[in-house]
Write a protein that holds these residues in place. Sequence first.
Motif, mmCIF file in Angstrom:
data_model
loop_
_atom_site.group_PDB
_atom_site.id
_atom_site.type_symbol
_atom_site.label_atom_id
_atom_site.label_comp_id
_atom_site.label_asym_id
_atom_site.label_seq_id
_atom_site.Cartn_x
_atom_site.Cartn_y
_atom_site.Cartn_z
ATOM 1 N N GLY A 140 0.690 -1.176 0.189
ATOM 2 C CA GLY A 140 -0.041 -0.174 0.024
ATOM 3 C C GLY A 140 0.904 1.257 0.073
ATOM 4 N N ILE A 141 2.131 1.127 0.051
ATOM 5 C CA ILE A 141 3.139 2.261 -0.087
ATOM 6 C C ILE A 141 3.562 2.522 -1.252
ATOM 7 N N PRO A 142 3.466 3.842 -1.910
ATOM 8 C CA PRO A 142 4.043 4.097 -3.005
ATOM 9 C C PRO A 142 5.287 3.781 -3.161
ATOM 10 N N VAL A 143 5.895 3.384 -4.079
ATOM 11 C CA VAL A 143 7.526 3.261 -4.166
ATOM 12 C C VAL A 143 8.126 3.426 -5.335
ATOM 13 N N SER A 144 7.312 3.753 -6.585
ATOM 14 C CA SER A 144 7.904 4.124 -7.652
ATOM 15 C C SER A 144 6.791 4.780 -8.665
ATOM 16 N N VAL A 145 7.254 5.671 -9.639
ATOM 17 C CA VAL A 145 6.634 6.273 -10.676
ATOM 18 C C VAL A 145 7.025 5.924 -11.993
ATOM 19 N N THR A 146 5.926 5.318 -12.887
ATOM 20 C CA THR A 146 6.580 5.133 -14.236
ATOM 21 C C THR A 146 5.875 5.635 -15.333
ATOM 22 N N GLY A 147 6.531 6.197 -16.076
ATOM 23 C CA GLY A 147 6.165 6.719 -17.485
ATOM 24 C C GLY A 147 5.875 5.951 -18.293
ATOM 25 N N MET A 148 4.662 6.023 -19.000
ATOM 26 C CA MET A 148 4.192 5.022 -20.065
ATOM 27 C C MET A 148 4.598 5.896 -21.480
ATOM 28 N N VAL A 149 5.222 4.829 -22.176
ATOM 29 C CA VAL A 149 6.019 5.302 -23.488
ATOM 30 C C VAL A 149 5.120 4.185 -24.679
ATOM 31 N N PHE A 150 4.266 4.848 -25.546
ATOM 32 C CA PHE A 150 3.457 4.149 -26.260
ATOM 33 C C PHE A 150 4.345 4.268 -27.804
#
Length: 558
Positions: free
Chosen positions: A174-184
């Motif tokens: 439940g703890i945010p650990v990362s942010v990911t940018g989505m590349v299409f």
Amino acid sequence: MAYQQAAKKILFTSVWRPIGPSVGDGESVGYELLHGQVTRAQGIYSPRVVHKQFSLDYIAENIDSPSKVLHYPSKARLRRELQKNYDVVAIAFVLSTSHHAIAMCQMIRAVAPKTKIILGGYGTVMSDEELLPYCDSICREEGVTFMRKYLGQPTLAQDQYVHPDIFSRMRIFGIPVSVTGMVFAGLGCPNACDFCCTSHFFKNQHIRLLPTGKSIFELMNNQRKKYPDCDHTILDEDFLLSKTRAQDFLDLCRKNQVSFSTFCFASVKALKQYTCDELLEMGIDGVWVGYEGKAAGYEKHRGVNIDEFIKNLQAHGITVLTSMIVGIPYQSDEVARAEFDALMRTNPSLSQFLIYGPIPGTPFYEKVMKEELMHGDLIQDRRQFYKQCTGFYAMMKHPFMRRNEIEQLQRDFYQRDFEILGPSIFRIAQIKLNGYLKYHNHPNSLLRKKSECFRQKLMTFLAILPCGILGPNISWKLRLSYSKLFIKILGMSNLWEKRYLMGVPVMLAAAAFTWINRKLNLHEHPFTRIFSYQGRKQRPRPSAELEYLSPSASYDSL
């Protein structure tokens, strides 16, 4: 078809919620790829990421008309939105959620009878006879091109498309650990595996949404300006197959000395064009590889010992998500278990096990129907057949195994994968340590920079690993290995990095709370996310709304 002139008001929407097995849907249907399919047997240790219907935002960003996008609206929220007199409502769905899409069409007809309905997504491999009674148009092609034609807007070349800003957030306990940018980066795949819906949907062609290495590099750089520590996921069926585009991207990474952290989908055929050093210079430190069946004879595996190939990638710090197929006609129970044992010896970071299934539009489906191999109950009940198009049901006759035996075999594989190798989050820590140790003194400055990225990620495990050492359902052998790994990482850390130790009580408490949530089935469905787009010509940032709902409330009543 006769395309319409530009509509005044357009609404894009995913299927409504709630969805999932708890409301009568097929196994794995839900909002999460990892927790729903890949790490489904890993309990509280399963990483959580809610995936939006990305394609809708992409299309909305690239039409000239103002539009709104709903991600997982409640039925009541959709009904309220329909009262705003939209000219067009476009629904994206897959086969296993087709019954929801049809029910949504029926609501739209009742609430807003003048509104035109468009159905799109991989679910549109259903026939016209099945879909057109509920909608006005069907999109069975690349979505931006279709919508611009439908609205009477000039066609754009793919290199003119605007890439939307879409980020996902991973949580552990439940703890945010990362942010990911989505590349299409692309759609479709030329490998044309007989079972693959996404490949055959686009006629085995590859559509490059980001046609050059430069366009990919610039997008990822821009994402890092918004979130400096973000990771990236490249959505392209076989990203590395085009050596020219990848080499262009690699050259820019070298020239600018930029070290990304990127996960991508890639076949063995594509990966073997590069050394591990080249992959890591591109920032590719995670790949999804189709393990399939070792004797299936797919061309993309030709000439490669896939087991040794996976081991080599992970020895260099590249995590590997393997996807194995269960129930291929040559597999007896004994053969399938032998292939599973071989896969386990490679220690994959993550594993997916899907049952070989006939999806309309694929050569395998045509073969199954021609040879009358489909189970009779699914032929008689197409709705039930579509609900089972998830990879978790045995839908055809098998020469060696009964239906329930194949499905039990799949369940066994998921459980045994967890019991033998432990939670994927801790497997990944070991792989990153491999990469750091291999490259921290490397003469290549970009690879040294990559090793430092590995080291920084390892530091976060000072807070997470104690949950594996002390948590439930972990063997003593694995607890010991996690203790040794924790000591190694602690020994690598400086005084400032030891601050992560202060997070241990927080993560332990969060793990306990996650355990309670799972026992009580709380927080099973996400919030509705709403984005408004002003049209391509204006191109301001889309405005976002979030509909907060009680996780235990009745969605129909809100």
